[in-house]
Every structure is written in C-alpha cells, then in structure tokens.
Scaffold this motif. Structure first.
Motif, PDB file in Angstrom:
ATOM      1  N   ARG A 241       0.857  -1.183   0.000  1.00  0.00           N
ATOM      2  CA  ARG A 241       0.000   0.000   0.000  1.00  0.00           C
ATOM      3  C   ARG A 241       0.893   1.233   0.000  1.00  0.00           C
ATOM      4  N   GLY A 242       0.648   2.108  -0.960  1.00  0.00           N
ATOM      5  CA  GLY A 242       1.388   3.362  -1.017  1.00  0.00           C
ATOM      6  C   GLY A 242       0.773   4.355  -0.041  1.00  0.00           C
ATOM      7  N   GLU A 243       1.502   5.437   0.188  1.00  0.00           N
ATOM      8  CA  GLU A 243       1.050   6.478   1.116  1.00  0.00           C
ATOM      9  C   GLU A 243      -0.332   7.017   0.738  1.00  0.00           C
ATOM     10  N   SER A 244      -0.644   7.015  -0.559  1.00  0.00           N
ATOM     11  CA  SER A 244      -1.934   7.540  -1.036  1.00  0.00           C
ATOM     12  C   SER A 244      -3.089   6.607  -0.680  1.00  0.00           C
ATOM     13  N   GLY A 245      -2.761   5.361  -0.299  1.00  0.00           N
ATOM     14  CA  GLY A 245      -3.795   4.360  -0.039  1.00  0.00           C
ATOM     15  C   GLY A 245      -3.928   3.375  -1.189  1.00  0.00           C
ATOM     16  N   ALA A 246      -3.361   3.715  -2.331  1.00  0.00           N
ATOM     17  CA  ALA A 246      -3.448   2.818  -3.491  1.00  0.00           C
ATOM     18  C   ALA A 246      -2.649   1.540  -3.245  1.00  0.00           C
TER      19      ALA A 246
ATOM     20  N   GLU B 101       4.566   6.923  -6.845  1.00  0.00           N
ATOM     21  CA  GLU B 101       4.661   6.945  -5.380  1.00  0.00           C
ATOM     22  C   GLU B 101       6.006   6.382  -4.931  1.00  0.00           C
TER      23      GLU B 101
ATOM     24  N   THR C 102       3.329   1.938   3.090  1.00  0.00           N
ATOM     25  CA  THR C 102       2.880   1.913   4.483  1.00  0.00           C
ATOM     26  C   THR C 102       2.543   0.506   4.984  1.00  0.00           C
TER      27      THR C 102
END
Ligand code: THU
Length: 132
Positions: free
Chosen positions: A28-33, A64, A68
C-alpha cells in the motif's frame, strides 16, 4: 481492495516454471493505493525477480515512493519472509515500523516490521553529508 486479496490474486500470474514456487506481493502506497507484483523467473536463473520487487516497481511507476504496508503470500508450509535483497528494497521506501504480513495459501500468517526484518539496515545516513 484488501492487501491479502490483491496478493493472492496476483500470485496466480507468477511466472515460476523453474522453482514452481509462486509468490504474490501487495503493497500500500502512502496515497492508499495498492500495488502488486509476482515473481518472474528466467532461464538465466539470476535474472529472475521477486514478487516484492515487482510490486515496488509498480508503485514507483505510478508516481509513489512511500509505502505503508506489505503483504506477501506463497504456497509454503510456513509464511515466507522476503529475501535479503527485497528487505533492503522495501526499506528504501518504508520506515522501520511498516508491517510486513507474510502468509501461506491456507491462511497461516506472521507479521514483522521492516526494522525486525532488517536490523541495522544500510540507509541514507551512512552516505554522510552531500550524498543521497
Ligand atoms: N521469491 C519471491 O518472489 N519472494 C520472496 O519473498 C521469496 C522468494 C521467489 C524468487 C523465486 O522466483 C522463487 O520465489 C523461489 O525462490
């Protein structure tokens, strides 16, 4: 989408004709994706790439550079831990408190942080002033 489902699904696409050991990874990237990757082997064995490396490449390609959460799954009797190289690759993009969940296909899981997986990690601070 849950990281577990994403990792399970992408594992189906693993290309592992030599080891027959298919691995799926979701981060999971910081953006939530959510970004996914599977292992891609090669007849020149060292040219193969791990599932984690594929997921990281997808994240960076999407723009990204911070992760996370990580999930890795394989059909193994024990949850599979990322290889040493992948621990270093993950540490490039995540802090020590990022949780890496390792799972077997039949539902056994184990969770460890990046700091636990790679104590004493080589990091930017080792480069000193004016580098990195
Ligand atoms: N592999 C991964 O993709 N990730 C891991 O965390 C452990 C190992 C792959 C590399 C190779 O294609 C196969 O599993 C057997 O080592």
């Amino acid at each position: 989408m849950s990281l577990e489902k994403a990792a399970r699904d992408v594992r189906d696409n693993a290309y592992a004709p030599y080891s027959e050991f298919r691995v799926g990874a979701a981060i999971r990237g910081e953006s939530g994706a959510v970004y996914t990757g599977c292992n891609v082997e090669n007849v020149a064995y060292p040219e193969g790439t791990c599932a984690e490396a594929g997921a990281i490449a997808a994240m960076v390609a999407a723009g990204e550079t911070r992760l996370t959460e990580v999930y890795v799954i394989a059909d193994s009797p024990h949850p599979v831990t990322p290889c040493g190289g992948c621990r270093q690759k993950l540490a490039e993009f995540g802090t020590g408190d990022v949780v890496v969940t390792m799972a077997t296909l039949d539902g056994m899981t184990e969770a460890m942080t990046l700091a636990e997986l790679l104590p004493g990690a080589f990091g930017r601070h080792h480069l000193g002033e004016g580098h990195g």
